[in-house]
Design a protein around this motif. Structure first.
Motif, PDB file in Angstrom:
ATOM      1  N   ALA A 184      32.562  47.142  51.140  1.00  0.00           N
ATOM      2  CA  ALA A 184      33.157  46.264  50.184  1.00  0.00           C
ATOM      3  C   ALA A 184      32.671  44.854  51.396  1.00  0.00           C
ATOM      4  O   ALA A 184      32.899  44.742  53.033  1.00  0.00           O
ATOM      5  CB  ALA A 184      34.352  46.115  50.219  1.00  0.00           C
ATOM      6  N   THR A 185      32.181  44.059  51.287  1.00  0.00           N
ATOM      7  CA  THR A 185      31.546  43.002  52.303  1.00  0.00           C
ATOM      8  C   THR A 185      32.545  41.809  51.348  1.00  0.00           C
ATOM      9  O   THR A 185      33.060  40.802  53.015  1.00  0.00           O
ATOM     10  CB  THR A 185      30.504  42.542  51.122  1.00  0.00           C
ATOM     11  N   GLY A 186      33.162  41.326  51.176  1.00  0.00           N
ATOM     12  CA  GLY A 186      34.567  39.871  50.726  1.00  0.00           C
ATOM     13  C   GLY A 186      33.726  39.136  50.365  1.00  0.00           C
ATOM     14  O   GLY A 186      32.260  39.038  50.164  1.00  0.00           O
ATOM     15  N   PRO A 187      34.630  37.690  50.078  1.00  0.00           N
ATOM     16  CA  PRO A 187      35.609  37.366  50.604  1.00  0.00           C
ATOM     17  C   PRO A 187      36.654  38.887  49.037  1.00  0.00           C
ATOM     18  O   PRO A 187      35.797  38.881  48.456  1.00  0.00           O
ATOM     19  CB  PRO A 187      35.670  35.969  50.181  1.00  0.00           C
ATOM     20  N   GLY A 188      38.036  37.808  49.353  1.00  0.00           N
ATOM     21  CA  GLY A 188      38.705  39.098  48.709  1.00  0.00           C
ATOM     22  C   GLY A 188      39.017  40.221  48.444  1.00  0.00           C
ATOM     23  O   GLY A 188      37.708  40.868  49.449  1.00  0.00           O
ATOM     24  N   ALA A 189      40.907  40.485  48.394  1.00  0.00           N
ATOM     25  CA  ALA A 189      40.791  41.813  48.633  1.00  0.00           C
ATOM     26  C   ALA A 189      40.066  43.056  47.995  1.00  0.00           C
ATOM     27  O   ALA A 189      39.490  43.493  47.014  1.00  0.00           O
ATOM     28  CB  ALA A 189      42.130  42.270  47.537  1.00  0.00           C
ATOM     29  N   ARG A 190      39.900  44.095  48.738  1.00  0.00           N
ATOM     30  CA  ARG A 190      39.477  45.592  48.461  1.00  0.00           C
ATOM     31  C   ARG A 190      39.986  45.667  47.417  1.00  0.00           C
ATOM     32  O   ARG A 190      40.932  46.111  47.757  1.00  0.00           O
ATOM     33  CB  ARG A 190      38.744  46.503  49.486  1.00  0.00           C
ATOM     34  N   LEU A 191      39.588  46.252  46.578  1.00  0.00           N
ATOM     35  CA  LEU A 191      39.739  47.356  45.770  1.00  0.00           C
ATOM     36  C   LEU A 191      40.147  49.063  45.226  1.00  0.00           C
ATOM     37  O   LEU A 191      40.307  49.687  44.366  1.00  0.00           O
ATOM     38  CB  LEU A 191      39.241  46.822  44.056  1.00  0.00           C
ATOM     39  N   GLY A 192      38.983  49.239  46.232  1.00  0.00           N
ATOM     40  CA  GLY A 192      38.523  50.481  46.763  1.00  0.00           C
ATOM     41  C   GLY A 192      37.358  50.997  46.388  1.00  0.00           C
ATOM     42  O   GLY A 192      36.307  49.900  47.098  1.00  0.00           O
ATOM     43  N   SER A 193      36.473  52.793  45.863  1.00  0.00           N
ATOM     44  CA  SER A 193      35.688  52.677  45.222  1.00  0.00           C
ATOM     45  C   SER A 193      35.007  52.573  43.905  1.00  0.00           C
ATOM     46  O   SER A 193      35.657  53.051  43.252  1.00  0.00           O
ATOM     47  CB  SER A 193      35.953  54.381  45.599  1.00  0.00           C
ATOM     48  N   LEU A 194      33.987  51.931  44.042  1.00  0.00           N
ATOM     49  CA  LEU A 194      33.174  52.354  42.409  1.00  0.00           C
ATOM     50  C   LEU A 194      32.075  52.734  42.591  1.00  0.00           C
ATOM     51  O   LEU A 194      30.775  53.040  43.807  1.00  0.00           O
ATOM     52  CB  LEU A 194      32.374  51.005  42.723  1.00  0.00           C
ATOM     53  N   GLY A 242      30.908  40.213  31.725  1.00  0.00           N
ATOM     54  CA  GLY A 242      31.655  41.228  31.175  1.00  0.00           C
ATOM     55  C   GLY A 242      32.224  42.753  31.549  1.00  0.00           C
ATOM     56  O   GLY A 242      33.151  42.882  31.921  1.00  0.00           O
ATOM     57  N   VAL A 243      30.773  42.701  32.145  1.00  0.00           N
ATOM     58  CA  VAL A 243      30.787  44.198  32.998  1.00  0.00           C
ATOM     59  C   VAL A 243      32.030  43.907  34.362  1.00  0.00           C
ATOM     60  O   VAL A 243      32.536  44.949  34.555  1.00  0.00           O
ATOM     61  CB  VAL A 243      29.541  44.552  33.593  1.00  0.00           C
ATOM     62  N   GLU A 244      31.418  42.764  34.860  1.00  0.00           N
ATOM     63  CA  GLU A 244      32.082  42.771  36.152  1.00  0.00           C
ATOM     64  C   GLU A 244      33.997  41.657  35.947  1.00  0.00           C
ATOM     65  O   GLU A 244      33.824  42.649  36.789  1.00  0.00           O
ATOM     66  CB  GLU A 244      31.736  41.484  36.616  1.00  0.00           C
ATOM     67  N   ALA A 245      34.103  41.091  34.466  1.00  0.00           N
ATOM     68  CA  ALA A 245      35.291  41.216  34.468  1.00  0.00           C
ATOM     69  C   ALA A 245      36.043  42.086  34.117  1.00  0.00           C
ATOM     70  O   ALA A 245      37.512  42.600  34.725  1.00  0.00           O
ATOM     71  CB  ALA A 245      35.276  40.352  33.772  1.00  0.00           C
ATOM     72  N   TYR A 246      35.416  42.923  33.836  1.00  0.00           N
ATOM     73  CA  TYR A 246      36.197  44.342  33.446  1.00  0.00           C
ATOM     74  C   TYR A 246      36.586  44.890  34.549  1.00  0.00           C
ATOM     75  O   TYR A 246      37.427  46.080  34.840  1.00  0.00           O
ATOM     76  CB  TYR A 246      35.711  45.415  32.594  1.00  0.00           C
ATOM     77  N   LEU A 247      35.888  45.467  35.490  1.00  0.00           N
ATOM     78  CA  LEU A 247      35.911  46.112  36.909  1.00  0.00           C
ATOM     79  C   LEU A 247      36.784  45.718  37.960  1.00  0.00           C
ATOM     80  O   LEU A 247      36.927  45.604  38.481  1.00  0.00           O
ATOM     81  CB  LEU A 247      34.093  46.808  37.331  1.00  0.00           C
ATOM     82  N   ILE A 248      36.533  44.424  38.036  1.00  0.00           N
ATOM     83  CA  ILE A 248      37.044  43.527  39.508  1.00  0.00           C
ATOM     84  C   ILE A 248      38.362  43.166  38.401  1.00  0.00           C
ATOM     85  O   ILE A 248      39.765  43.431  39.325  1.00  0.00           O
ATOM     86  CB  ILE A 248      36.775  42.100  39.344  1.00  0.00           C
ATOM     87  N   ASP A 249      38.913  43.141  37.284  1.00  0.00           N
ATOM     88  CA  ASP A 249      40.224  42.538  36.513  1.00  0.00           C
ATOM     89  C   ASP A 249      40.622  43.328  35.820  1.00  0.00           C
ATOM     90  O   ASP A 249      41.434  42.563  35.418  1.00  0.00           O
ATOM     91  CB  ASP A 249      39.822  40.233  36.377  1.00  0.00           C
ATOM     92  N   GLY A 250      39.927  43.966  35.329  1.00  0.00           N
ATOM     93  CA  GLY A 250      41.008  44.778  34.000  1.00  0.00           C
ATOM     94  C   GLY A 250      40.453  44.021  32.596  1.00  0.00           C
ATOM     95  O   GLY A 250      41.359  44.551  31.814  1.00  0.00           O
ATOM     96  N   ALA A 251      39.486  43.489  32.583  1.00  0.00           N
ATOM     97  CA  ALA A 251      39.840  42.207  31.736  1.00  0.00           C
ATOM     98  C   ALA A 251      38.296  42.920  30.531  1.00  0.00           C
ATOM     99  O   ALA A 251      37.528  42.921  30.716  1.00  0.00           O
ATOM    100  CB  ALA A 251      39.549  40.376  31.175  1.00  0.00           C
TER     101      ALA A 251
END
Length: 491
Positions: free
Chosen positions: A82-92, A474-483
């Motif tokens: 992960a490159t950041g910024p923002g907290a690492r969420l894990g592995s995709l 839409g895809v990134e909102a779900y993977l990053i925020d769970g929305a």
């Protein structure tokens, strides 16, 4: 997902594999593969240049999960931190489909092009070559120059014989349920309690089987270009024939609006012109640098270019060159890697993957299906395929013979019910020729866990790379925020 053409194995053996014990519910491992940790090092010898931060490692997995001491296979894995910024969420973990596409090479290329940059800020991106492909223990069918038969069934038998000769000990173990078990070993080695996954095309089949097998280790899952788990081989082929005919019409309408090199000013006229060119090659072949362009190669080139709207420009160029008697561009579209031999494609795309892609695809597809069709039974379907597609019907119908000579496979990859797994996001394109649009709704129903479909009104196979800001968001909102998108969301 290029049309399922072809994997060999015994149904009873795979059934035992599917039922092999996964990690226990409390997270303890029942097989030694789950005790592994990945050792990362620089990736050497890749055919493309990936990000400088990219690292590679290897895991070992049982060839047969029911008998883990009977032999091992290597599974190659890559990581782009992960490159950041923002907290690492894990592995995709990302799978680009095929089956047979080596995920390490494809991930390197996609990431170097900036196509997954926002996800890479928060996730380590993980590529892997599924068993039988790329840098993992690969299917090897040897020198196929001896495959000289022109009859589809006879040619399939010759290929099957060559593959058994060189990879007979591997072929029965390359099916999707075993690959799903490997995927769980990858998850554990990464240190993740749940798998976060982005699967394209065949990657949708693999992801759905994973959710079925390991619902309690399933996390956020996105499937883009979703295969229909309710169809058998014949149903899949008929659906694709109709969808490719529709996609050809979409290309023809666009081509006509731009001044098409094929005679005709309307959608129907351009389609007729493309079909006429195929008929003209039926009795003769056009010599090119790469070989002889015959009717089959011409139709394959046209069909390949319909996988992505980005390739329509190249198809127009190939049709224009063909009008001047030059078939080289069409040959490059048709055979970027035929029978395991890599050729130089017009452009780099997911279907132009080098290496053992064709043979890995053949082996995995044939392992995943029990159907074995006789020429007579296929011939009886002539009318249905002609009605589905006047242009592609005959050639797609012939793919039903591709597993001739292979041992019967197993339908386990069609069992995807995962009522206790988290809901997945399924992305489906209305004009998708390879995984027709209804497949996503059928997959959502089969998963039985409230999975949601995001519709993209557009053309091409898959939507995330189709330059739609709406789909990307839409895809990134779900993977990053769970929305999740709203029910019935359309882009």
């Amino acid at each position: 997902m290029a049309r399922m053409r072809t994997v060999a194995a015994l149904a009873a053996a795979l059934t035992a594999t599917v039922l092999a014990a996964p990690p226990q519910a409390d997270g303890t491992a029942t097989h030694t593969p789950y005790h592994q940790k990945l050792s990362w090092a620089a990736c050497a010898g890749l055919p493309v240049h990936g990000p400088a931060s990219m690292e590679c490692g290897t895991l070992t997995v049982p060839r047969d999960y029911a008998h883990p001491k009977s032999g091992e296979l290597d599974i190659a894995v890559s990581r782009i931190p992960a490159t950041g910024p923002g907290a690492r969420l894990g592995s995709l973990v990302v799978n680009f489909g095929g089956p047979g596409i080596p995920g390490i090479t494809e991930l390197a290329e996609r990431t170097a092009a900036g196509e997954l940059a926002r996800l890479n800020r928060r996730y380590d991106l993980i590529g892997f070559d599924p068993r039988g492909t790329g840098r993992s223990t690969p299917v090897d069918c040897g020198d196929l120059s001896g495959v000289t038969a022109t009859d589809p069934a006879a040619q399939a038998r010759q290929v099957a014989q060559a593959c058994r000769k060189h990879s007979g000990a591997l072929l029965r173990w390359v099916g999707t349920p075993n690959a799903a078990h490997d995927l769980d070993v990858v998850r554990a080695a990464l240190g993740d309690d749940r798998l976060t996954y982005l699967g394209f095309s065949y990657g949708g089949r693999l992801g759905s089987v994973y959710a079925h097998e390991f619902p309690h280790h399933t996390g956020r899952v996105v499937l883009d270009g979703v295969p229909d788990p309710t169809l058998d081989d014949t149903g899949t082929a008929l659906a694709q024939a109709a969808a490719f005919q529709h996609a050809l019409g979409d290309f023809a309408a666009d081509c006509a609006s731009r001044g098409c090199p094929v005679p005709g000013r309307t959608r129907a006229e351009v389609v007729s012109g493309i079909a006429a060119a195929a008929r003209s090659l039926g009795g003769r072949a056009l010599p090119t640098v790469s070989g002889r362009l015959d009717r089959s190669a011409y139709l394959q080139g046209v069909q390949n270019a319909l996988y992505s709207k980005d390739d329509w420009t190249f198809l127009r160029e190939a049709l224009d060159a063909l009008r001047e008697g030059d078939g080289e561009l069409m040959m490059q579209l048709a055979y970027p890697g035929q029978l395991g031999v890599a050729a130089r494609p017009v452009r780099a795309s997911s279907w132009s993957t080098p290496g053992n892609y064709e043979m890995a695809k053949l082996a995995i597809d044939c392992r995943d299906t029990p159907e074995r069709h006789t020429p007579a039974a296929v011939h009886a379907l002539d009318g249905r395929f002609a009605r589905a597609s006047s242009v592609f019907g005959t050639s797609i119908e012939a793919t039903l013979l591709s597993c001739t000579g292979w041992s019967p496979g197993d339908p386990a990859s069609r069992r995807v019910a995962a009522p206790t797994a988290p809901q997945a996001l399924l992305v489906s394109t209305t004009g998708d020729p390879a995984t027709p649009y209804p497949g996503a709704a059928h997959m959502a129903a089969a998963l039985a866990n409230g999975s949601r479909v995001l519709t993209y009104r557009g053309e091409g196979h898959g939507a995330y790379f189709a330059h739609s800001p709406c789909v990307t968001a839409g895809v990134e909102a779900y993977l990053i925020d769970g929305a999740m998108p709203k029910v019935g969301a359309v882009c």
